[in-house]
Design an enzyme around this catalytic site. Sequence first.
Site, PDB file in Angstrom:
ATOM      1  N   SER A 139       0.775  -1.106  -0.043  1.00 51.60           N
ATOM      2  CA  SER A 139       0.068   0.076  -0.081  1.00 51.60           C
ATOM      3  C   SER A 139       0.921   1.130  -0.115  1.00 51.60           C
ATOM      4  CB  SER A 139      -0.806  -0.160   1.274  1.00 51.60           C
ATOM      5  OG  SER A 139      -1.564   1.170   1.310  1.00 51.60           O
ATOM      6  N   TYR A 152      -2.098   0.250  10.910  1.00 46.73           N
ATOM      7  CA  TYR A 152      -2.119  -0.364   9.475  1.00 46.73           C
ATOM      8  C   TYR A 152      -0.861   0.166   8.815  1.00 46.73           C
ATOM      9  CZ  TYR A 152      -3.649  -1.039   4.609  1.00 46.73           C
ATOM     10  OH  TYR A 152      -3.680  -1.630   3.340  1.00 46.73           O
TER      11      TYR A 152
HETATM   12  P1  NAP Z   1     -11.269  -6.256   0.769  1.00 52.64           P
HETATM   13  O1  NAP Z   1     -12.256  -6.132  -0.548  1.00 52.64           O
HETATM   14  O2  NAP Z   1     -11.391  -6.133   2.250  1.00 52.64           O
HETATM   15  O3  NAP Z   1     -10.467  -7.889   0.562  1.00 52.64           O
HETATM   16  C1  NAP Z   1      -9.553  -8.345   1.575  1.00 52.64           C
HETATM   17  C2  NAP Z   1      -9.377  -9.994   1.111  1.00 52.64           C
HETATM   18  O4  NAP Z   1      -8.498 -10.609   2.249  1.00 52.64           O
HETATM   19  C3  NAP Z   1     -10.681 -10.513   1.341  1.00 52.64           C
HETATM   20  O5  NAP Z   1     -10.712 -11.432   0.408  1.00 52.64           O
HETATM   21  C4  NAP Z   1     -10.727 -11.459   2.678  1.00 52.64           C
HETATM   22  O6  NAP Z   1     -11.279 -12.647   2.705  1.00 52.64           O
HETATM   23  C5  NAP Z   1      -9.066 -11.441   2.648  1.00 52.64           C
HETATM   24  N1  NAP Z   1      -8.648 -11.750   4.083  1.00 52.64           N
HETATM   25  C6  NAP Z   1      -8.757 -10.958   5.286  1.00 52.64           C
HETATM   26  N2  NAP Z   1      -8.099 -11.812   6.461  1.00 52.64           N
HETATM   27  C7  NAP Z   1      -7.869 -12.788   5.980  1.00 52.64           C
HETATM   28  C8  NAP Z   1      -7.175 -14.126   6.485  1.00 52.64           C
HETATM   29  N3  NAP Z   1      -6.924 -14.096   7.804  1.00 52.64           N
HETATM   30  N4  NAP Z   1      -7.006 -15.054   5.554  1.00 52.64           N
HETATM   31  C9  NAP Z   1      -7.188 -15.183   4.282  1.00 52.64           C
HETATM   32  N5  NAP Z   1      -7.742 -14.097   3.978  1.00 52.64           N
HETATM   33  C10 NAP Z   1      -8.220 -13.197   4.409  1.00 52.64           C
HETATM   34  O7  NAP Z   1     -10.040  -5.130   0.526  1.00 52.64           O
HETATM   35  P2  NAP Z   1      -9.060  -5.242  -0.461  1.00 52.64           P
HETATM   36  O8  NAP Z   1      -8.922  -3.282  -0.657  1.00 52.64           O
HETATM   37  O9  NAP Z   1      -9.342  -5.816  -1.723  1.00 52.64           O
HETATM   38  O10 NAP Z   1      -7.602  -5.415   0.028  1.00 52.64           O
HETATM   39  C11 NAP Z   1      -6.750  -6.342  -0.557  1.00 52.64           C
HETATM   40  C12 NAP Z   1      -5.134  -5.982  -0.207  1.00 52.64           C
HETATM   41  O11 NAP Z   1      -4.946  -4.917  -0.665  1.00 52.64           O
HETATM   42  C13 NAP Z   1      -5.081  -5.786   1.376  1.00 52.64           C
HETATM   43  O12 NAP Z   1      -3.796  -6.437   1.530  1.00 52.64           O
HETATM   44  C14 NAP Z   1      -5.201  -4.255   1.523  1.00 52.64           C
HETATM   45  O13 NAP Z   1      -4.405  -4.095   2.698  1.00 52.64           O
HETATM   46  C15 NAP Z   1      -4.548  -3.860   0.243  1.00 52.64           C
HETATM   47  N6  NAP Z   1      -4.782  -2.465  -0.092  1.00 52.64           N
HETATM   48  C16 NAP Z   1      -5.926  -1.973  -0.058  1.00 52.64           C
HETATM   49  C17 NAP Z   1      -6.176  -0.483  -0.500  1.00 52.64           C
HETATM   50  C18 NAP Z   1      -7.717  -0.048  -0.565  1.00 52.64           C
HETATM   51  O14 NAP Z   1      -7.753   1.185  -0.520  1.00 52.64           O
HETATM   52  N7  NAP Z   1      -8.601  -0.698  -0.558  1.00 52.64           N
HETATM   53  C19 NAP Z   1      -5.072   0.327  -0.678  1.00 52.64           C
HETATM   54  C20 NAP Z   1      -3.713  -0.427  -0.759  1.00 52.64           C
HETATM   55  C21 NAP Z   1      -3.622  -1.624  -0.189  1.00 52.64           C
HETATM   56  P3  NAP Z   1     -12.126 -13.393   4.033  1.00 52.64           P
HETATM   57  O15 NAP Z   1     -12.815 -12.308   4.714  1.00 52.64           O
HETATM   58  O16 NAP Z   1     -13.114 -14.253   3.115  1.00 52.64           O
HETATM   59  O17 NAP Z   1     -11.180 -14.253   4.639  1.00 52.64           O
END
Ligand code: NAP
Length: 252
Positions: A139, A152
Amino acid sequence: MTTPDTPSSSRRVAVVTGASSGIGEATARTLAAQGYEVVVGARRLDRLQTLAQEIGGRAIALDVTDDASVTDFCAQLDRVDVLVNNAGGAQGLATVADADLEQWRWMWETNVLGTLRMTKALLPALVDSGDGLIVTITSIAAIETYDNGSGYTSAKHAQAVLHRTLRPELIGKPVRLTEILPGMVETEFSLVRFDGDAEKAAAVYDGLTPLTAGDVAEVVGFVASRPPHVNLDQIVLKPRDQASARRNVKTG
Ligand code: NAP
């Protein structure tokens, strides 16, 4: 270009963690469209099964915070060519003075130790593939700090350091490493951060145009389709409306 269909006896396999929503789900679709056999992991197996059926992939339950779950998941894989360390997220917003230890533990377990568990477990298979690739979704929180965000931002910094340390450690081995650092992406990220409060989550994206999960997935797809000698080390992508973690069109 790397052709995911070679060698012809078995297709190249891509593992995507956290594929039940957001960036992981979109990435699984992109890699499947490129010809990879995609194995999707997350805790919500029902969602994964629907996705796997759509893209012709495999769904396996995975909790990256649980040693036994990671071991079980990895034991079901014959080969791994690409690992996308995507599972992660944030819980809460609080000053250091008011830090919630449980939320910190969740963020460190999921983002940092989750990436460590998966990477350790699959590294031998990635080396054996002869052209392995590890993509870690960190991120801009891995290169910036912001008020109330230290749980975070510290976890994302640590996850990034783990990933970046592997690059020199693996020099001479056939594994590429790419860190992708997105800014604001509209997914379930804010819903999770605000413990299911949909109004609070929607307010984050009001008044600006964030990235979509598909925007990030396209970048992963680009990385995964480079020839084996090309390593894209770090890619930062943000919406035009966001200059940094602290400045966007709303904050001025
Ligand atoms: P999201 O829609 O909330 O997706 C998060 C995913 O992580 C879900 O599929 C969730 O699945 C999975 N997860 C959470 N805890 C887990 C665990 N213990 N074991 C296995 N899977 C787990 O959010 P997203 O934005 O797509 O996030 C994906 C990545 O991008 C993350 O690393 C986040 O920090 C990063 N990111 C996001 C943003 C943003 O603005 N959205 C920006 C920069 C980076 P389950 O709940 O089904 O396990």
